[in-house]
Design a protein around this motif. Structure first.
Motif, PDB file in Angstrom:
ATOM      1  N   GLN A 231      -5.674   1.731   1.372  1.00  0.00           N
ATOM      2  CA  GLN A 231      -4.330   2.271   1.202  1.00  0.00           C
ATOM      3  C   GLN A 231      -3.422   1.161   0.677  1.00  0.00           C
ATOM      4  O   GLN A 231      -3.674  -0.015   0.912  1.00  0.00           O
ATOM      5  N   TRP A 232      -2.371   1.542  -0.029  1.00  0.00           N
ATOM      6  CA  TRP A 232      -1.481   0.549  -0.641  1.00  0.00           C
ATOM      7  C   TRP A 232      -0.112   1.175  -0.802  1.00  0.00           C
ATOM      8  O   TRP A 232       0.057   2.392  -0.602  1.00  0.00           O
ATOM      9  N   LEU A 233       0.865   0.371  -1.165  1.00  0.00           N
ATOM     10  CA  LEU A 233       2.194   0.905  -1.429  1.00  0.00           C
ATOM     11  C   LEU A 233       2.798   0.176  -2.607  1.00  0.00           C
ATOM     12  O   LEU A 233       2.535  -1.012  -2.807  1.00  0.00           O
ATOM     13  N   PRO A 234       3.594   0.871  -3.408  1.00  0.00           N
ATOM     14  CA  PRO A 234       4.336   0.188  -4.471  1.00  0.00           C
ATOM     15  C   PRO A 234       5.372  -0.713  -3.801  1.00  0.00           C
ATOM     16  O   PRO A 234       6.130  -0.240  -2.957  1.00  0.00           O
ATOM     17  N   ALA A 235       5.411  -1.970  -4.165  1.00  0.00           N
ATOM     18  CA  ALA A 235       6.273  -2.923  -3.459  1.00  0.00           C
ATOM     19  C   ALA A 235       7.746  -2.534  -3.514  1.00  0.00           C
ATOM     20  O   ALA A 235       8.513  -2.836  -2.605  1.00  0.00           O
ATOM     21  N   GLN A 236       8.129  -1.834  -4.559  1.00  0.00           N
ATOM     22  CA  GLN A 236       9.558  -1.533  -4.724  1.00  0.00           C
ATOM     23  C   GLN A 236       9.974  -0.244  -4.035  1.00  0.00           C
ATOM     24  O   GLN A 236      11.142   0.106  -4.021  1.00  0.00           O
ATOM     25  N   ALA A 237       9.031   0.490  -3.463  1.00  0.00           N
ATOM     26  CA  ALA A 237       9.382   1.779  -2.862  1.00  0.00           C
ATOM     27  C   ALA A 237       8.677   1.957  -1.523  1.00  0.00           C
ATOM     28  O   ALA A 237       7.722   2.707  -1.408  1.00  0.00           O
ATOM     29  N   THR A 238       9.146   1.234  -0.527  1.00  0.00           N
ATOM     30  CA  THR A 238       8.542   1.382   0.800  1.00  0.00           C
ATOM     31  C   THR A 238       9.622   1.433   1.855  1.00  0.00           C
ATOM     32  O   THR A 238      10.785   1.098   1.593  1.00  0.00           O
ATOM     33  N   VAL A 239       9.224   1.829   3.011  1.00  0.00           N
ATOM     34  CA  VAL A 239      10.107   1.857   4.165  1.00  0.00           C
ATOM     35  C   VAL A 239       9.408   1.045   5.253  1.00  0.00           C
ATOM     36  O   VAL A 239       8.206   1.172   5.425  1.00  0.00           O
ATOM     37  N   PRO A 240      10.141   0.192   5.944  1.00  0.00           N
ATOM     38  CA  PRO A 240       9.498  -0.538   7.033  1.00  0.00           C
ATOM     39  C   PRO A 240       8.984   0.438   8.085  1.00  0.00           C
ATOM     40  O   PRO A 240       9.661   1.415   8.402  1.00  0.00           O
ATOM     41  N   GLY A 241       7.815   0.159   8.560  1.00  0.00           N
ATOM     42  CA  GLY A 241       7.237   1.040   9.574  1.00  0.00           C
ATOM     43  C   GLY A 241       6.718   0.227  10.736  1.00  0.00           C
ATOM     44  O   GLY A 241       6.134  -0.829  10.550  1.00  0.00           O
ATOM     45  N   THR A 242       6.957   0.734  11.938  1.00  0.00           N
ATOM     46  CA  THR A 242       6.417   0.069  13.119  1.00  0.00           C
ATOM     47  C   THR A 242       5.512   1.069  13.819  1.00  0.00           C
ATOM     48  O   THR A 242       5.911   2.201  14.083  1.00  0.00           O
TER      49      THR A 242
END
Length: 486
Positions: free
Chosen positions: A426-437
């Motif tokens: 799994q991966w995420l675009p660096a410019q479009a993420t939300v911090p998740g805990t």
RNA sequence: GCUGCUAUAGUGUAGUCCGGCCAAUCAUGUCGGCCUUUCACGCCGACGACUGGGGUUCGAAUCCCCAUAGCAGCACCA
């Protein structure tokens, strides 16, 4: 002939039959309002519920609040909320503290019948006599005398501990627990939060009175009540009432969570636990917060059944029940724990489409805009790893300079990734993420997740390759999710 | 101590009442494989139990006895 042979071996499904239940049943769930319901309660609640649904009939919620020491005023509401969450088919609610006059009246009748007497002996002294199978003086006093003393009890003529009502049983009974057990006692304090009272029935009396009056036909409860069942039979016999059918299930050991109400309360007051729904607790609200569905709890309890052997509760089995329910409905998202920013040289910008659910294309997909830099899970970046496949995107080649990786575009071919035995991550675009805990019973995992997760507040979703999680809060600082199970 | 209950795989459960169809069911778990752009789901396979000892019987997981182990109750709690 074939049918005759196979009859004995028909597979039984679900719970065993209840004797005398063919024409419907009246059953009850009778918690003490001392705090929120926990998994232990769920067993009684679910078992009775299942039988009422199977045979048809009434399901009474009876709040047993005849001991003011064990009543938490807030719990009246809490218990009802928990029951609503569980989805029990309750048909009526009875609160015992509302019914004191009923018990008083029956007590008078019982004294008149000679089935009970008022005892003014010192408690310790009575215990001593009981051990030696000898009667206390009060036992042989005339009925009129008992009636008089009973009235005196009701008129506040005695203080706490000075008088009680005892059921006349058999002083020679081999089990000392059966000998002339108490039915009413006097309590000066604490005051009952719902009713002004001085004389309170003990559980064995109020339970019999209510079970009879409400027409309860079957009782399923823990085997810690076996002795009470035997005691209660004396009262039924004195009144000439019909005894319900009883089933006593064994003790259920539950590991890994706190269940004791007093321990939970203390922990909450000290700040050790965040509240009744702290995920380290075994309350239903804690399970709910973790993403366990009420149906899963009920299914797990019914699978355990009503055996009288002691058992140990298995979280695995509960999780398996929950997964059956949650897997088909939970949307899938990427969550990258311990994200590492990876600038991927030579990679074309690309819009990835990932399905919300792999076996239900109709549900649609989410889009992830890759523009050059991706967030990758640190755990996948083991030195020496030559290639990773970013799921629904493309391959990434990794070159290692010591422990430092550098990334470059590795082509779109899934076959290449397969050939290289590359992990699909799994991966995420660096410019479009939300911090998740991600909060687990062991601790927190910081990460990043897809912005779309914010729309799933309160729902259970699957973080791909991580597990199922319940989206607990969505705020400016990101998303907090509780780990449910893999 | 007294009174009573129970004992099937790692876990839960079916079978025990009315002995033969039980070399013991189903689920879960673990491991392996297939499927799959998730280490999910699904599918296939493997692993794994009648607490021990006597007795009754042609035959016992099932009936009897003893042993062992666990549990419950012995509150003016529920």
């Amino acid at each position: 002939m074939i049918t005759a042979l196979s009859e004995k071996h028909e597979k039984k499904t679900g719970l065993p039959d209840l004797e005398g239940a063919e024409k419907g049943v009246v059953m009850r769930f009778a918690p003490n309002p001392s705090g929120p319901l926990h998994i232990g309660h769920a067993r009684a609640a679910a078992l009775n519920d299942a039988y009422v649904k199977q045979y048809g009939g009434r399901y009474i919620l009876r709040i047993e609040d005849t001991d003011p020491k064990r009543v938490d005023p807030e719990a009246y509401a809490t218990v009802q909320e928990d029951i609503r969450w569980l989805g029990l088919g309750i048909t009526e609610v009875v609160t015992q503290s509302d019914r004191l006059p009923v018990y008083y009246d029956l007590c008078k009748q019982l004294i008149e019948r000679g089935g009970a007497y008022v005892c003014t002996c010192d408690n310790e002294h009575f215990k001593e006599l009981k051990q030696h199978k000898t009667a206390c003086p009060c036992r042989s006093q005339p009925v009129e005398k008992s009636l008089e003393l009973w009235q005196k009890m009701l008129d506040h003529g005695f203080k706490e501990g000075e008088a009680s009502v005892r059921i006349r049983t058999d002083l020679n009974h081999p089990d000392p627990a059966m000998r002339d057990f108490p039915a009413f006692r006097i309590l000066d304090s604490p005051p009952h939060p719902k009713v002004k009272a001085h004389v309170y029935p003990l559980m064995n009396f109020s339970v019999v009175a209510d079970d009879h009056l409400l027409g309860v036909t079957h009782v399923i409860r823990g085997k810690d009540h076996i002795a009470n069942t035997r005691r209660q039979r004396f009262i039924y016999d004195h009144f000439g009432w019909t005894v319900p059918v009883y089933r006593h299930y064994g003790r259920m050991g539950i590991e890994g969570v706190v269940l004791s109400t007093s321990q939970m309360r203390a922990g909450i007051n000290e700040g050790t636990y965040s509240g009744w729904d702290d995920i380290r607790l075994g309350t239903l609200r804690a399970l709910a917060r973790r993403g366990i569905l009420p149906e899963a709890v009920k299914n797990a309890m019914i699978a355990i059944g009503i055996g009288d052997v002691d058992i140990s509760f298995s979280w695995d089995n509960l999780y398996a029940e929950n997964k059956k329910l949650v897997d088909p409905t939970a949307n899938r998202y990427f969550f990258v724990p311990d994200p590492v920013e990876a600038r991927i040289e030579g990679a074309p910008a690309h819009t990835a489409h990932a399905m919300l659910h792999p076996s239900d294309a109709a549900r649609g997909s989410r889009t992830l805009e890759f523009t050059g830099t991706a967030l990758l899970p640190k755990a996948e970046l083991v030195p020496g790893t030559a290639m990773l496949r970013l799921k629904d995107l493309f391959n990434v080649k990794i070159a290692w300079n010591g422990d430092t990786p550098s990334f470059s575009y590795g082509g779109d071919s899934l076959a290449d990734a397969r050939a290289a035995k590359a992990h699909i991550v799994q991966w995420l675009p660096a410019q479009a993420t939300v911090p998740g805990t991600l909060l687990t019973q062991e601790g927190e995992i910081k990460g990043a997740c897809e912005p779309a997760v914010r729309a799933e507040l309160g729902k259970v979703v699957q973080f791909e390759r991580v597990g199922f999680v319940k989206i607990d809060t969505v705020g400016v600082d990101g998303v907090r999710a509780y780990f449910t199970h893999k």
